[in-house]
Design a protein around this motif. Sequence first.
Motif, short mmCIF file in Angstrom:
data_model
loop_
_atom_site.label_atom_id
_atom_site.label_comp_id
_atom_site.label_asym_id
_atom_site.label_seq_id
_atom_site.Cartn_x
_atom_site.Cartn_y
_atom_site.Cartn_z
N LYS A 75 11.11 2.43 -16.56
CA LYS A 75 10.53 3.58 -16.24
C LYS A 75 10.04 3.63 -14.67
CE LYS A 75 8.91 4.63 -21.00
NZ LYS A 75 7.69 4.83 -21.56
N ASP A 76 10.61 4.56 -14.11
CA ASP A 76 10.12 5.03 -12.62
C ASP A 76 10.46 6.27 -12.19
OD1 ASP A 76 9.03 4.97 -10.08
OD2 ASP A 76 10.86 3.66 -9.29
N ASN A 77 9.32 7.22 -12.46
CA ASN A 77 9.24 8.58 -12.07
C ASN A 77 8.73 8.93 -10.80
OD1 ASN A 77 10.78 9.22 -14.33
ND2 ASN A 77 9.52 9.95 -15.42
N THR A 78 8.91 8.31 -9.82
CA THR A 78 8.54 8.48 -8.44
C THR A 78 9.38 9.15 -7.68
OG1 THR A 78 8.90 6.41 -7.73
CG2 THR A 78 6.73 6.53 -8.58
N GLY A 79 10.22 10.24 -7.97
CA GLY A 79 10.81 11.01 -6.99
C GLY A 79 12.47 10.82 -7.43
N SER B 215 3.97 5.60 -11.01
CA SER B 215 4.42 6.81 -12.04
C SER B 215 5.64 6.27 -13.10
CB SER B 215 4.41 8.05 -11.38
OG SER B 215 4.63 8.91 -12.41
N GLU C 93 6.11 7.22 -16.34
CA GLU C 93 6.82 8.32 -17.22
C GLU C 93 6.10 9.81 -16.96
OE1 GLU C 93 6.55 7.33 -21.36
OE2 GLU C 93 4.01 7.28 -21.35
N HIS C 94 5.11 9.99 -16.44
CA HIS C 94 4.36 11.21 -16.11
C HIS C 94 4.91 12.26 -14.90
CE1 HIS C 94 0.91 9.79 -18.76
NE2 HIS C 94 2.05 9.82 -19.49
N GLY C 95 5.65 11.77 -14.01
CA GLY C 95 6.05 12.03 -12.97
C GLY C 95 4.91 12.14 -11.80
#
Lengths: 474, 474
Positions: free
Chosen positions: A183-187, B425, B427-429
């Motif tokens: 999981k990595d939601n940095t862009g 970040s 999973e939350h963005g």
Amino acid sequence: MSQLEHLYTVLGQNNVLTGPAMSPYLEDWRGRYTGTALAVVRPGSTQELAQVVRWCNQQAVPIVPQGGNTGLCGGATPDNSGRAIVVSLTRLNQIRSIDTDNDTMVVEAGCILHSVQQQARQAGRLFPLSLAAEGSCTIGGNLATNAGGTQVLRYGNMRDLCLGLEVVTAEGEVLHGLQGLRKDNTGYDLRNLYIGSEGTLGIITAATLKLYPLPKATCTALLALDSIPSAVQVLNIARNGLGAALTGFELIANNCLQAVTHCYPDQRLPFQGESSRLPWFALLELSDSESMEHAREQFEAVIAEALELGVVQDAVIAESLAQSQALWHLRESIPLAEKAYGKSIKHDISIPVSRIAEFVQETNTALQAQFPGVEHIIFGHLGDGNLHYNLAKGSAFSEDELLALQPQVYHIVHGNVHRFAGSISAEHGVGQLKRNLLPLYKDPVQLALMQRIKKALDPNAIMNPGKVLPDTSQ
Amino acid sequence: MSQLEHLYTVLGQNNVLTGPAMSPYLEDWRGRYTGTALAVVRPGSTQELAQVVRWCNQQAVPIVPQGGNTGLCGGATPDNSGRAIVVSLTRLNQIRSIDTDNDTMVVEAGCILHSVQQQARQAGRLFPLSLAAEGSCTIGGNLATNAGGTQVLRYGNMRDLCLGLEVVTAEGEVLHGLQGLRKDNTGYDLRNLYIGSEGTLGIITAATLKLYPLPKATCTALLALDSIPSAVQVLNIARNGLGAALTGFELIANNCLQAVTHCYPDQRLPFQGESSRLPWFALLELSDSESMEHAREQFEAVIAEALELGVVQDAVIAESLAQSQALWHLRESIPLAEKAYGKSIKHDISIPVSRIAEFVQETNTALQAQFPGVEHIIFGHLGDGNLHYNLAKGSAFSEDELLALQPQVYHIVHGNVHRFAGSISAEHGVGQLKRNLLPLYKDPVQLALMQRIKKALDPNAIMNPGKVLPDTSQ
């Protein structure tokens, strides 16, 4: 040759090939595409490669990245201008690390797929990508083409098996993205942009791959079926009964296995009489996390249900590993045995599973109407909606006559693929072969955005020119 | 108000909100972010939305897309300039189709996640995305933020659950990509570029989602553990023994469950004595394709192995669906119960699973050294390497004192995340909350490429300004 001086300095003379030494790199393995090049270079590290790319970018020298040179669409063969540098990734072949707690391994682009599978297995893990060329194709090529294969139903394609990349960008910078995070939601998702871009945006030098538990047992069954709708019903029953344990579901037309047993008399169809003459077969694979006994029980329950419903006419479940392998061997022999029917016109297509039956019926009918007597050779990964829908000369044509019909056949088959909301390249990519078909069948908004992304990430247009993106000069 | 004339014409007066009617759309649900807007518009179709976007693009009016407004990073709240239009997608709420043979459904962006789950279930299928806000969050928001949740271990995050998109681009064109193919290698992966881009590149209006077979039985177990390394070993044993049937593996620190049982006396910890005082618990979920009996057998075998190896100290396997739900209820109550410790400083981080133990130890130590007596509240999805690593005031600080320390706490925690190759970040963005942290921790080459992609796909910079991409004007 002074133009190459800089490359000699960076890579050493041994790793800059010119003249006849280049030939293996200038033709694809099927002999369909040939080109010429300024040189073939074989960098030994990501940093060396970055230096080469920076130089190419400054000099506006085109770059053609190449892995195991097993592609099917000419994506790794240079054009005939002689201006390009072919960059062979084969010296970047280290397994950098295996982390069994994180279930990941970091491998360089030039690693052979088979050796990655082996190294994973030695660490007690499965790397599930599996395809015909696995003995010589490289991970970099698998990533560049988003390779598929026989395990996609359960594990997905290469995109689904990769957690991160190291890339040399088109301007020779190094993108570091090998962290191995689930999981990595940095862009923005740059990883998936490079995967499947066939070397037109940058060069993948290493990847963090996902590993899975090794199944305790693998079991195979071959079913005889009366129609494709029956096969789709069996797929439904099997998905429902076996869940994620269903790792393969291949659909095979009768004449494909006839060709195999004809060409290879040591192989035989496990059905006799009526069953051996049914039009379709399905090869199912079950990967069990318990035991072979449990696998067989599971298979028996699912097949019993399908027999009762009348959607399966006959079935054989492998009694041993050897029998499983024999059933898979039948499937894997099709591409070679197909040659018994002469050279064929091939299509690597996908269709929503729910519409495959209708697609095959209508397309067969349209082709017979126009070219009576041609032979349909149809097999593929039904679970993924992916068919290899090939056409051989049959009784009515010579090989040359058939091959001359390729544009018309493409037109009919790809036109129907499009009408059934399918894709004209399911797993082999675009390369040179299909780039000028894209404007006919691909959403124009997507095509325009692809051109913009190309320009943004490769401003000097040096990366693998003439591949993937349609020729806009025409 | 003449500026809005065009919008009235396109959408009808009822669907262009101004004045106080806008308020619910101008503040995020936790009350952390507020903004102002020119208007809130609620298009009723993709074509209406495309007209709105074309107008905004011509007029250089910024657009803030909004779904269920349940985001945690301020990604759907406008700034205070009052120049932006908030586009609420909630009227695009049709389930367009369900195809059980293809195992896909096509849903519009404004569909509530819970209703998508329900519709899939009514068709005999599982749509596996599951998270706390599922009763009000929308599929469009889930896609824009690449949502995670509790089933990622088995089914992946939103990116893995989506086969295709319909998008209104930043220039108001409609990208058509809803075919529902499991394999399509005809060019760059635009789908994954829009997923997770938080509305900064275009507006997702519909998606084709993957469906799965419904499990026949779901079973839950709670384990008491002495350390994180033991938890990682149990994860290994469970993955190996259960394969894809392991659908959840949550790690929970003891004080989290103490807070739950303290706040909600009707809930109780199923352990007593020594076991109830162990520092860690793990909640495991098994989704079985056979039966509840089989699920329990499987669980028993795996847990027996772990007990024998001494990596599990105590274990409870749910005897019924009600008991399973009670165990999950403990886990799900943590975020609310956490408030018993006062407001906290929250981190949504991921670390390679193999390094989590070391990360937690070093970070706890560093924080205690600097802020003696703070309370660590740690829980999360161990199987994905994703921790919610939160900090409460404990005995030594007041709430206000703690919150004033947020920059220093961020510095220590995110610094360690970076050192351990993690993500700040998971999973939350990014939204507004973390965009200016990215330059500290994100690969600069990736950041630069993100800026180029933004420019290529949103040339007039109207899409959700001030989100995701760092402020380069500083």
